[in-house]
Scaffold this motif. Structure first.
Motif, PDB file in Angstrom:
ATOM      1  N   THR A  57       0.861  -1.181   0.000  1.00 31.28           N
ATOM      2  CA  THR A  57       0.000   0.000   0.000  1.00 31.28           C
ATOM      3  C   THR A  57       0.894   1.226   0.000  1.00 31.28           C
ATOM      4  OG1 THR A  57      -0.142   0.144   2.395  1.00 31.28           O
ATOM      5  CG2 THR A  57      -1.783  -1.240   1.300  1.00 31.28           C
ATOM      6  N   ALA A  58       0.287   2.398  -0.038  1.00 33.51           N
ATOM      7  CA  ALA A  58       1.072   3.637  -0.078  1.00 33.51           C
ATOM      8  C   ALA A  58       1.874   3.845   1.209  1.00 33.51           C
ATOM      9  CB  ALA A  58       0.155   4.825  -0.319  1.00 33.51           C
ATOM     10  N   LYS A  59       1.363   3.395   2.345  1.00 25.31           N
ATOM     11  CA  LYS A  59       2.021   3.642   3.629  1.00 25.31           C
ATOM     12  C   LYS A  59       2.777   2.444   4.177  1.00 25.31           C
ATOM     13  CE  LYS A  59      -1.050   7.261   5.035  1.00 25.31           C
ATOM     14  NZ  LYS A  59      -1.537   7.996   6.155  1.00 25.31           N
ATOM     15  N   GLY A  60       2.665   1.280   3.551  1.00 24.01           N
ATOM     16  CA  GLY A  60       3.352   0.100   4.066  1.00 24.01           C
ATOM     17  C   GLY A  60       2.845  -1.166   3.408  1.00 24.01           C
ATOM     18  N   VAL A  61       2.829  -2.246   4.188  1.00 25.35           N
ATOM     19  CA  VAL A  61       2.424  -3.545   3.665  1.00 25.35           C
ATOM     20  C   VAL A  61       1.314  -4.121   4.535  1.00 25.35           C
ATOM     21  CG1 VAL A  61       3.191  -5.905   3.211  1.00 25.35           C
ATOM     22  CG2 VAL A  61       4.709  -4.006   2.704  1.00 25.35           C
ATOM     23  N   GLN A  62       0.283  -4.635   3.869  1.00 26.10           N
ATOM     24  CA  GLN A  62      -0.814  -5.318   4.547  1.00 26.10           C
ATOM     25  C   GLN A  62      -0.637  -6.814   4.313  1.00 26.10           C
ATOM     26  OE1 GLN A  62      -3.591  -3.594   6.032  1.00 26.10           O
ATOM     27  NE2 GLN A  62      -4.267  -5.563   6.808  1.00 26.10           N
ATOM     28  N   VAL A  63      -0.575  -7.595   5.413  1.00 26.13           N
ATOM     29  CA  VAL A  63      -0.483  -9.047   5.324  1.00 26.13           C
ATOM     30  C   VAL A  63      -1.580  -9.615   6.213  1.00 26.13           C
ATOM     31  CG1 VAL A  63       0.973 -11.077   5.558  1.00 26.13           C
ATOM     32  CG2 VAL A  63       2.027  -8.870   5.088  1.00 26.13           C
ATOM     33  N   GLY A  64      -2.615 -10.162   5.591  1.00 29.12           N
ATOM     34  CA  GLY A  64      -3.749 -10.662   6.365  1.00 29.12           C
ATOM     35  C   GLY A  64      -4.397  -9.516   7.121  1.00 29.12           C
ATOM     36  N   LYS A  65      -4.530  -9.677   8.443  1.00 34.29           N
ATOM     37  CA  LYS A  65      -5.124  -8.632   9.273  1.00 34.29           C
ATOM     38  C   LYS A  65      -4.083  -7.660   9.822  1.00 34.29           C
ATOM     39  CE  LYS A  65      -8.776 -11.705  10.827  1.00 34.29           C
ATOM     40  NZ  LYS A  65      -9.361 -12.419  11.954  1.00 34.29           N
ATOM     41  N   HIS A  66      -2.814  -7.917   9.544  1.00 34.51           N
ATOM     42  CA  HIS A  66      -1.725  -7.114  10.110  1.00 34.51           C
ATOM     43  C   HIS A  66      -1.247  -6.067   9.105  1.00 34.51           C
ATOM     44  CE1 HIS A  66      -1.301 -10.087  13.349  1.00 34.51           C
ATOM     45  NE2 HIS A  66      -1.507 -10.988  12.401  1.00 34.51           N
ATOM     46  N   PHE A  67      -0.907  -4.875   9.624  1.00 29.33           N
ATOM     47  CA  PHE A  67      -0.353  -3.815   8.791  1.00 29.33           C
ATOM     48  C   PHE A  67       1.029  -3.447   9.325  1.00 29.33           C
ATOM     49  CE2 PHE A  67       0.469   0.626   7.752  1.00 29.33           C
ATOM     50  CZ  PHE A  67       0.355   0.558   6.366  1.00 29.33           C
TER      51      PHE A  67
END
Length: 170
Positions: A92-102
């Protein structure tokens, strides 16, 4: 590789009342002990996978059962686990989304791997990066601790089943 060693005490006093039977009791006790340990491994792996919202297959290599004579040990690897195991990473623009975790300020790159790994810069230089990891030690210890109370009951249940098998003569 770090491991979690929890001392487990199983009450085997009820076996002494049956000491007049041949060594079949010993075999039944060994089989029951092994089955109890496998039960603990499976239930812990499933529960830990559910707690971390990940597939329990990724945890398969972190659980080992060792058997020798009347001893059966469960080794649990509690080193940190790569967050790419939690699901498919999405940038994403601000980081990484993995499952329910950001994971803020993280990025995805294979870095000599077949899998999409999640990385984060640790310094101002572009070359100072580290893989994003998730600590599982506390969750694993809590889950195993919650099942220690059921261990004696489960062992007795497995032993009764094995002993009935011995008595049936099959």
């Amino acid at each position: 590789m770090a491991g979690l060693n929890t001392r487990m005490e199983i009450d085997t006093a009820f076996i002494e009342r049956l000491s007049h039977l041949p060594e079949e009791i010993a075999k039944a006790a060994r089989r029951a002990l092994a089955k109890t340990n496998i039960w603990l491994r499976n239930i812990t792996r499933i529960e830990l996978g559910y707690e971390l919202a990940m597939d329990s297959k990724a945890l398969r290599t972190r659980f080992r059962v060792y058997r020798k004579g009347y001893t059966s040990k469960l080794w649990v690897g509690v080193n940190e686990i790569g967050v790419h195991r939690l699901g498919t990473p999405k940038q994403t623009a601000k980081g990484v989304q993995v499952g329910k975790h950001f994971f803020d300020k993280a990025f995805i790159s294979p870095m000599n791997s077949d899998e999409l790994l999640v990385w984060r810069r640790t310094g101002k230089s572009r070359s100072v990066i580290e893989r994003v990891m998730l600590d599982i030690a506390d969750e694993a210890e809590e889950i195993i601790g919650s099942y220690l109370t059921e261990l004696n009951k489960k062992f007795k249940e497995h032993f009764d089943r094995e002993f009935q098998f011995v008595l049936s003569g099959t």
